[in-house]
Structures are given as structure tokens and as C-alpha cells.
Design a protein around this motif. Structure first.
Motif, PDB file in Angstrom:
ATOM      1  N   LEU A  97      -9.753   2.796   4.393  1.00 22.35           N
ATOM      2  CA  LEU A  97      -9.791   1.499   3.728  1.00 22.35           C
ATOM      3  C   LEU A  97      -8.375   1.106   3.307  1.00 22.35           C
ATOM      4  N   VAL A  98      -8.000  -0.123   3.639  1.00 22.33           N
ATOM      5  CA  VAL A  98      -6.649  -0.622   3.376  1.00 22.33           C
ATOM      6  C   VAL A  98      -6.771  -1.970   2.669  1.00 22.33           C
ATOM      7  N   PRO A  99      -6.041  -2.192   1.570  1.00 21.98           N
ATOM      8  CA  PRO A  99      -6.074  -3.515   0.945  1.00 21.98           C
ATOM      9  C   PRO A  99      -5.770  -4.603   1.974  1.00 21.98           C
ATOM     10  N   GLN A 100      -6.444  -5.732   1.854  1.00 23.35           N
ATOM     11  CA  GLN A 100      -6.394  -6.723   2.924  1.00 23.35           C
ATOM     12  C   GLN A 100      -4.980  -7.226   3.235  1.00 23.35           C
ATOM     13  N   GLY A 101      -4.226  -7.531   2.217  1.00 22.62           N
ATOM     14  CA  GLY A 101      -2.855  -7.994   2.452  1.00 22.62           C
ATOM     15  C   GLY A 101      -1.991  -6.915   3.086  1.00 22.62           C
ATOM     16  N   THR A 102      -2.206  -5.674   2.654  1.00 21.23           N
ATOM     17  CA  THR A 102      -1.467  -4.555   3.237  1.00 21.23           C
ATOM     18  C   THR A 102      -1.845  -4.361   4.698  1.00 21.23           C
ATOM     19  N   LEU A 103      -3.140  -4.487   5.002  1.00 23.36           N
ATOM     20  CA  LEU A 103      -3.585  -4.360   6.390  1.00 23.36           C
ATOM     21  C   LEU A 103      -2.935  -5.425   7.260  1.00 23.36           C
ATOM     22  N   ALA A 104      -2.944  -6.667   6.786  1.00 17.33           N
ATOM     23  CA  ALA A 104      -2.327  -7.752   7.554  1.00 17.33           C
ATOM     24  C   ALA A 104      -0.847  -7.481   7.787  1.00 17.33           C
ATOM     25  N   GLU A 105      -0.162  -6.997   6.767  1.00 19.30           N
ATOM     26  CA  GLU A 105       1.281  -6.748   6.904  1.00 19.30           C
ATOM     27  C   GLU A 105       1.570  -5.538   7.784  1.00 19.30           C
ATOM     28  N   TYR A 118       7.642  -1.342   2.035  1.00 19.41           N
ATOM     29  CA  TYR A 118       7.205  -0.957   0.698  1.00 19.41           C
ATOM     30  C   TYR A 118       6.408  -2.084   0.054  1.00 19.41           C
ATOM     31  N   THR A 119       5.325  -1.723  -0.628  1.00 19.06           N
ATOM     32  CA  THR A 119       4.488  -2.690  -1.326  1.00 19.06           C
ATOM     33  C   THR A 119       4.004  -2.094  -2.650  1.00 19.06           C
ATOM     34  N   PRO A 120       3.844  -2.910  -3.678  1.00 20.18           N
ATOM     35  CA  PRO A 120       3.311  -2.396  -4.939  1.00 20.18           C
ATOM     36  C   PRO A 120       1.790  -2.265  -4.932  1.00 20.18           C
ATOM     37  N   THR A 121       1.128  -2.856  -3.949  1.00 13.25           N
ATOM     38  CA  THR A 121      -0.335  -2.834  -3.899  1.00 13.25           C
ATOM     39  C   THR A 121      -0.857  -1.414  -3.716  1.00 13.25           C
ATOM     40  N   GLY A 122      -1.732  -0.994  -4.613  1.00 11.99           N
ATOM     41  CA  GLY A 122      -2.335   0.329  -4.509  1.00 11.99           C
ATOM     42  C   GLY A 122      -1.681   1.401  -5.356  1.00 11.99           C
ATOM     43  N   LEU A 143       5.245   3.342   0.379  1.00 12.48           N
ATOM     44  CA  LEU A 143       5.634   3.158   1.767  1.00 12.48           C
ATOM     45  C   LEU A 143       4.375   3.067   2.626  1.00 12.48           C
ATOM     46  N   GLU A 144       4.213   1.969   3.321  1.00 14.34           N
ATOM     47  CA  GLU A 144       3.101   1.774   4.247  1.00 14.34           C
ATOM     48  C   GLU A 144       3.649   1.699   5.670  1.00 14.34           C
ATOM     49  N   LYS A 145       2.974   2.360   6.594  1.00 12.99           N
ATOM     50  CA  LYS A 145       3.443   2.401   7.970  1.00 12.99           C
ATOM     51  C   LYS A 145       2.794   1.307   8.808  1.00 12.99           C
ATOM     52  N   ALA A 146       3.554   0.820   9.780  1.00 17.09           N
ATOM     53  CA  ALA A 146       3.070  -0.225  10.675  1.00 17.09           C
ATOM     54  C   ALA A 146       1.932   0.286  11.547  1.00 17.09           C
ATOM     55  N   ILE A 147       1.147  -0.645  12.057  1.00 25.05           N
ATOM     56  CA  ILE A 147       0.038  -0.320  12.957  1.00 25.05           C
ATOM     57  C   ILE A 147       0.265  -1.019  14.297  1.00 25.05           C
ATOM     58  N   THR A 148       0.152  -0.273  15.370  1.00 25.46           N
ATOM     59  CA  THR A 148       0.106  -0.853  16.708  1.00 25.46           C
ATOM     60  C   THR A 148      -1.134  -0.308  17.416  1.00 25.46           C
ATOM     61  N   GLY A 149      -1.547  -0.982  18.469  1.00 25.53           N
ATOM     62  CA  GLY A 149      -2.734  -0.554  19.192  1.00 25.53           C
ATOM     63  C   GLY A 149      -2.461  -0.372  20.673  1.00 25.53           C
ATOM     64  N   ASP A 150      -3.242   0.477  21.295  1.00 26.41           N
ATOM     65  CA  ASP A 150      -3.173   0.568  22.755  1.00 26.41           C
ATOM     66  C   ASP A 150      -3.553  -0.781  23.364  1.00 26.41           C
ATOM     67  N   PHE A 151      -4.538  -1.426  22.729  1.00 26.41           N
ATOM     68  CA  PHE A 151      -5.001  -2.744  23.167  1.00 26.41           C
ATOM     69  C   PHE A 151      -5.236  -3.610  21.939  1.00 26.41           C
ATOM     70  N   ALA A 152      -5.070  -4.914  22.104  1.00 25.43           N
ATOM     71  CA  ALA A 152      -5.495  -5.882  21.097  1.00 25.43           C
ATOM     72  C   ALA A 152      -6.481  -6.834  21.763  1.00 25.43           C
ATOM     73  N   LEU A 153      -7.571  -7.116  21.062  1.00 29.39           N
ATOM     74  CA  LEU A 153      -8.581  -8.046  21.546  1.00 29.39           C
ATOM     75  C   LEU A 153      -8.620  -9.239  20.603  1.00 29.39           C
ATOM     76  N   VAL A 154      -8.397 -10.440  21.141  1.00 28.09           N
ATOM     77  CA  VAL A 154      -8.354 -11.630  20.292  1.00 28.09           C
ATOM     78  C   VAL A 154      -9.180 -12.747  20.928  1.00 28.09           C
TER      79      VAL A 154
END
Length: 231
Positions: A97-105, A118-122, A143-154
Motif C-alpha cells: 500500500l502506497v499513499p496516493q500522491g506518493t504512488l503517482a510520483e 524524498y517526501t514527508p508523506t508517511g 526516500l521513495e524509489k521510482a517505479i517502472t514496469g515491463d509493460f504499461a497498459l493505458v
């Protein structure tokens, strides 16, 4: 060169077991429902799915969950899906589970090539467990790490044959950042037009981020939670 594929089945054919997918949409708004259905039919398994939520029991990502094709879910909200609850409590489903703004970023950073931020959230919650803390001007950040995917579906409203995308109103939500964060991005669109047709100022995702485009069909405008007023 045209990026248009003949079918959703063809577009997702090389999504293998164990892949990480970033999926656009918010609730049931702007979800790539045709691509999700193609994955259900393909029976791809052990998926890690990054998305704002996991749909509902009988629609959206909930279809993959019901077929037990998702191994791990990274999301910010999970409250509309009973199958999600059952699988998590039984240990069948791993959840981050990731705070929504953090997930988007985290997704946006992945698409921008930024490894972390870096984010203060959490701070001071279980979200902070195991993460690096750092103080800036007297305030603590994680410190929050970036997310990339093998595939993105949009899911887009309009696409051209070169993969330029336009999203309609609130269906824009997570779709543009998801499209940028996939190594291979697959877009389904309500309408596909010839290259050069779209107004350049109206394009939300440039085609450089998109490798495949497919025509979507049969869209359902479902309401995630219907609330009515008694008369």
C-alpha cells in the motif's frame, strides 16, 4: 511507421508470467478494459500490478484477481474488492500500500528517469518502515524509489497511428504517467485516427512513449459506487 495492432490479443501476446504491469485508470474510470480482458483470456500469471486500485470484483483488474493471475498488487486503495480481501488474508496475494500522491510520483519519476525522491508523506507511520530518513530544513522526509514496469497498459480517448494519445477529462488520471513508465506501453483507444490528424497542442502523451496502439470496443460506463437520494 504505424504502431497499430490488429487485436488486443496480439498486442499483449508477449506479456509473460511474472511481468510487472503499470495500469492506468482510477477506480473504473479510464481503465484499459479490453487489454485487461485479453490478459484474462491469455491466462498470464504471477503478475505484479501497479495501479491506483484493483477495480471491483467483476470488472477491471478485479477480473485478473478473480482468476488468480495477480501475485502482487502495488496500489493506494483496495476497498471495493472482496476477492482482494480474501486473497490477501489467506496469503495468496502480496500487497504494497502506497499513499496516493506518493504512488503517482513514484510512477512519474520512473517515466522521467529519476531513481528516487524524498517526501514527508508517511513519516511516523508503517509506510516509513525500512526506508531511509533524511532531514531538510528541520523536517523529516522519506526516500521513495521510482517505479517502472515491463509493460504499461493505458486507455486513451483518441490515438493516432504513431501512438500520440489524447485522454478525455477525468480518464486522464494515472494514464499519462503510466504510459511514460512502461518499457513497452500498449494503448487501447476509443478512436484511432491517421497521423497528423490530432492537434499537437491537445496531445497528452507523445507517441515516443507508446509502442503499440489497438482499437478498443464495447466500452461500459460502470459506476463504482452508486449513491442515490431517497425522495
Amino acid at each position: 511507421m504505424s504502431k497499430v495492432y490488429n487485436s488486443t490479443a496480439e498486442a499483449v501476446r508477449d506479456i509473460r508470467d511474472g511481468s510487472t504491469l503499470i495500469v492506468g485508470g482510477f477506480g473504473l474510470c479510464g481503465i484499459p478494459e479490453n487489454l485487461i480482458q485479453a490478459l484474462v483470456e491469455q491466462r498470464t500469471r504471477d503478475l505484479t500490478v501497479v495501479s491506483n486500485n484493483c477495480g471491483v470484483d467483476d470488472w477491471g483488474l478485479g477480473l485478473l484477481l478473480a482468476a488468480k493471475q495477480i501475485r502482487k498488487m502495488v496500489s493506494s486503495y483496495v476497498g471495493e474488492n472482496k476477492a482482494f480481501e480474501r486473497q490477501y488474508l489467506s496469503g495468496e496475494l502480496e500487497v504494497e500500500l502506497v499513499p496516493q500522491g506518493t504512488l503517482a510520483e513514484r510512477i512519474r519519476a520512473g517515466g522521467a528517469g529519476i531513481p528516487g525522491f524524498y517526501t514527508p508523506t508517511g513519516v511516523g507511520t508503517v509506510v516509513a518502515d525500512g526506508k531511509e530518513h533524511k532531514d531538510f530544513d528541520g523536517r523529516t522526509y522519506l526516500l521513495e524509489k521510482a517505479i517502472t514496469g515491463d509493460f504499461a497498459l493505458v486507455k486513451a480517448w483518441k490515438a493516432d497511428t504513431l501512438g500520440n494519445l489524447v485522454f478525455r477529462k477525468t480518464s486522464r488520471n494515472f494514464n499519462p504517467i503510466a504510459a511514460a513508465a512502461g518499457r513497452i506501453t500498449i494503448a487501447e483507444a476509443e478512436e484511432i485516427v491517421p497521423a497528423g490528424t490530432l492537434d499537437p497542442d491537445s496531445i497528452h502523451t507523445p507517441g515516443v512513449y507508446v509502442q503499440r496502439v489497438v482499437q478498443g470496443t464495447g466500452y461500459q460506463k460502470r459506476i463504482e459506487r452508486l449513491t442515490v437520494r431517497s425522495i
